[in-house]
Design a protein around this motif. Structure first.
Motif, PDB file in Angstrom:
ATOM      1  N   UNK A  19      10.593  11.640  17.012  1.00 34.67           N
ATOM      2  CA  UNK A  19      10.046  13.115  16.874  1.00 34.67           C
ATOM      3  C   UNK A  19       8.142  13.142  15.943  1.00 34.67           C
ATOM      4  N   UNK A  20       7.221  12.923  17.118  1.00 29.97           N
ATOM      5  CA  UNK A  20       6.256  12.351  15.825  1.00 29.97           C
ATOM      6  C   UNK A  20       5.519  14.369  15.717  1.00 29.97           C
ATOM      7  N   UNK A  21       4.892  14.160  15.326  1.00 27.08           N
ATOM      8  CA  UNK A  21       3.590  15.373  14.516  1.00 27.08           C
ATOM      9  C   UNK A  21       2.662  14.947  14.534  1.00 27.08           C
ATOM     10  N   UNK A  22       1.560  15.620  14.457  1.00 26.56           N
ATOM     11  CA  UNK A  22       0.022  15.727  14.051  1.00 26.56           C
ATOM     12  C   UNK A  22       0.065  15.055  12.793  1.00 26.56           C
ATOM     13  N   UNK A  23      -1.062  14.548  12.216  1.00 21.96           N
ATOM     14  CA  UNK A  23      -1.251  14.902  10.983  1.00 21.96           C
ATOM     15  C   UNK A  23      -1.500  13.216  10.643  1.00 21.96           C
ATOM     16  N   UNK A  24      -1.275  12.163  11.551  1.00 23.57           N
ATOM     17  CA  UNK A  24      -0.932  10.562  11.153  1.00 23.57           C
ATOM     18  C   UNK A  24      -2.669  10.414  10.922  1.00 23.57           C
ATOM     19  N   UNK A  25      -3.714  11.099  11.357  1.00 25.46           N
ATOM     20  CA  UNK A  25      -5.422  11.493  10.880  1.00 25.46           C
ATOM     21  C   UNK A  25      -5.633  11.033   9.493  1.00 25.46           C
ATOM     22  N   UNK A  26      -4.536  11.945   8.915  1.00 26.85           N
ATOM     23  CA  UNK A  26      -5.026  12.179   8.016  1.00 26.85           C
ATOM     24  C   UNK A  26      -4.175  11.323   6.566  1.00 26.85           C
ATOM     25  N   UNK A  27      -3.788   9.877   7.008  1.00 21.54           N
ATOM     26  CA  UNK A  27      -3.609   9.070   6.356  1.00 21.54           C
ATOM     27  C   UNK A  27      -4.334   8.276   5.280  1.00 21.54           C
ATOM     28  N   UNK A  28      -4.431   7.955   4.743  1.00 16.33           N
ATOM     29  CA  UNK A  28      -4.887   6.964   3.995  1.00 16.33           C
ATOM     30  C   UNK A  28      -3.638   5.972   3.130  1.00 16.33           C
ATOM     31  N   UNK A  65      -8.123   6.520  -8.892  1.00 19.85           N
ATOM     32  CA  UNK A  65      -8.973   6.528  -8.724  1.00 19.85           C
ATOM     33  C   UNK A  65      -9.874   8.045  -8.462  1.00 19.85           C
ATOM     34  N   UNK A  66      -8.461   7.559  -6.778  1.00 21.01           N
ATOM     35  CA  UNK A  66      -8.983   8.501  -5.225  1.00 21.01           C
ATOM     36  C   UNK A  66      -7.893   9.872  -5.837  1.00 21.01           C
ATOM     37  N   UNK A  67      -6.666   9.693  -6.200  1.00 15.53           N
ATOM     38  CA  UNK A  67      -6.036  10.567  -6.457  1.00 15.53           C
ATOM     39  C   UNK A  67      -6.827  12.140  -7.735  1.00 15.53           C
ATOM     40  N   UNK A  68      -6.790  11.207  -9.056  1.00 15.29           N
ATOM     41  CA  UNK A  68      -7.504  12.516  -9.741  1.00 15.29           C
ATOM     42  C   UNK A  68      -6.870  13.592 -10.724  1.00 15.29           C
ATOM     43  N   UNK A  69      -5.582  12.993 -10.669  1.00 14.94           N
ATOM     44  CA  UNK A  69      -4.806  13.979 -11.200  1.00 14.94           C
ATOM     45  C   UNK A  69      -3.922  12.997 -12.297  1.00 14.94           C
ATOM     46  N   UNK A  70      -3.777  13.993 -13.520  1.00 12.56           N
ATOM     47  CA  UNK A  70      -3.113  12.381 -14.546  1.00 12.56           C
ATOM     48  C   UNK A  70      -1.803  12.964 -14.517  1.00 12.56           C
ATOM     49  N   UNK A  71      -1.735  13.547 -13.753  1.00 16.61           N
ATOM     50  CA  UNK A  71      -0.082  13.952 -14.454  1.00 16.61           C
ATOM     51  C   UNK A  71       0.876  13.144 -13.133  1.00 16.61           C
ATOM     52  N   UNK A  84       0.734  -1.142  -0.266  1.00 18.22           N
ATOM     53  CA  UNK A  84       0.301  -0.416  -0.020  1.00 18.22           C
ATOM     54  C   UNK A  84       0.972   0.992  -0.300  1.00 18.22           C
ATOM     55  N   UNK A  85       0.094   2.283  -0.043  1.00 13.67           N
ATOM     56  CA  UNK A  85       0.973   3.646  -0.525  1.00 13.67           C
ATOM     57  C   UNK A  85       0.570   4.971  -0.037  1.00 13.67           C
ATOM     58  N   UNK A  86       0.959   6.030   0.866  1.00 13.65           N
ATOM     59  CA  UNK A  86       0.214   6.468   1.581  1.00 13.65           C
ATOM     60  C   UNK A  86      -0.444   7.660   1.128  1.00 13.65           C
ATOM     61  N   UNK A  87      -1.675   8.489   1.389  1.00 10.90           N
ATOM     62  CA  UNK A  87      -2.592   9.495   0.499  1.00 10.90           C
ATOM     63  C   UNK A  87      -2.995  10.234   1.468  1.00 10.90           C
ATOM     64  N   UNK A  88      -2.920  11.827   1.527  1.00  6.30           N
ATOM     65  CA  UNK A  88      -3.971  12.491   1.980  1.00  6.30           C
ATOM     66  C   UNK A  88      -4.942  12.663   2.411  1.00  6.30           C
ATOM     67  N   UNK A  89      -5.727  12.833   3.097  1.00 10.53           N
ATOM     68  CA  UNK A  89      -7.153  12.824   3.595  1.00 10.53           C
ATOM     69  C   UNK A  89      -7.257  13.967   3.206  1.00 10.53           C
ATOM     70  N   UNK A  90      -8.512  14.669   2.016  1.00  9.52           N
ATOM     71  CA  UNK A  90      -8.924  16.048   3.274  1.00  9.52           C
ATOM     72  C   UNK A  90     -10.689  16.240   2.849  1.00  9.52           C
ATOM     73  N   UNK A  91     -10.412  17.071   3.135  1.00 13.25           N
ATOM     74  CA  UNK A  91     -12.140  17.373   2.960  1.00 13.25           C
ATOM     75  C   UNK A  91     -12.631  17.737   1.616  1.00 13.25           C
ATOM     76  N   UNK A  92     -11.562  17.962   0.489  1.00 19.59           N
ATOM     77  CA  UNK A  92     -11.987  18.240  -0.757  1.00 19.59           C
ATOM     78  C   UNK A  92     -11.793  16.655  -1.632  1.00 19.59           C
ATOM     79  N   UNK A  93     -11.279  15.386  -1.103  1.00 16.05           N
ATOM     80  CA  UNK A  93     -10.669  14.376  -1.244  1.00 16.05           C
ATOM     81  C   UNK A  93      -9.776  13.367  -1.131  1.00 16.05           C
ATOM     82  N   UNK A  94      -8.431  13.166  -1.953  1.00 15.47           N
ATOM     83  CA  UNK A  94      -7.230  12.611  -0.905  1.00 15.47           C
ATOM     84  C   UNK A  94      -6.037  12.890  -2.339  1.00 15.47           C
ATOM     85  N   UNK A  95      -5.262  13.704  -1.628  1.00 15.61           N
ATOM     86  CA  UNK A  95      -3.924  14.022  -2.331  1.00 15.61           C
ATOM     87  C   UNK A  95      -2.541  13.584  -2.268  1.00 15.61           C
TER      88      UNK A  95
END
Length: 195
Positions: free
Chosen positions: A138-147, A156-162, A13-24
């Motif tokens: 060294x920990x930082x917040x943001x782990x809850x955004x991992x998909x 299909x989740x990224x929808x980023x042709x490039x 698996x690979x990690x994507x960023x989950x946002x309110x607008x989708x994935x990146x």
């Protein structure tokens, strides 16, 4: 811009960023303080990087910083004993923990240019790294955004042709020396060329 695909070869698996607008993907521009020569690391040729070779470290640091800021995951290794970082440098906090960005853990996949008619046009350098190289000290917040997703589902989740093609090849390229790919667009058609 620089981006990174954090990959787990064991779960495939690979990690994507989950946002309110989708994935990146975690992405950042090189900033002042990125690219310190003292941190070492590999050098990517001008042809493959699309910038002078001396900027390799800056793109690597930007990718590592994006991963830390957006997903809370840090690629770091022990600080070399002869390295001194000014207190004004953004990496100074990391060096206080006797760590530095782990550029050697990155594999360069290539670069992508958005179509000329895109609303926001990016020139992105793409890297991948194994999740096993993440530093837990060294920990930082943001782990809850991992998909965590399968590479086949990422486009299909990224929808980023490039960038879609890099999501599909990240796992297979981990730790190797793949021939980087250049993704661009001509007359609305995606072009892929090995560099």
């Amino acid at each position: 811009m620089a981006t990174i695909l954090l990959a787990d070869p064991h779960s495939r698996q690979i990690a994507l960023v989950r946002t309110e607008n989708g994935y990146g993907l975690p992405m950042a521009r090189p900033a002042r303080g990125d690219g310190l020569d003292a941190f070492g690391g590999p050098v990517i040729s001008r042809k493959r990087l699309g910038s002078p070779e001396k900027q390799t470290g800056a793109y690597m640091d930007a990718a590592i910083r994006a991963l830390s800021e957006e997903l809370g995951q840090l690629l770091a290794r022990p600080l070399a004993s002869d390295v001194h970082v000014p207190g004004t440098n953004p990496w100074a906090r990391l060096t206080r923990h006797h760590l530095q960005p782990d550029r050697d853990s990155l594999t360069y996949l290539g670069r992508a240019l958005d179509p000329a008619d895109a609303e926001t046009r990016r020139h992105v350098r793409v890297f991948t790294a194994p999740v096993a190289r993440i530093s837990n000290s060294v920990k930082r917040r943001g782990g809850e955004r991992i998909a965590w997703v399968n590479p086949e589902r990422a486009p299909e989740l990224l929808r980023d042709e490039a960038l879609n093609v890099f999501a599909e090849t990240a796992l297979a390229s981990l730790g190797g020396r793949p021939r980087p790919l250049m993704v661009s667009f001509r007359a609305g058609q995606r072009q892929e060329v090995r560099l």
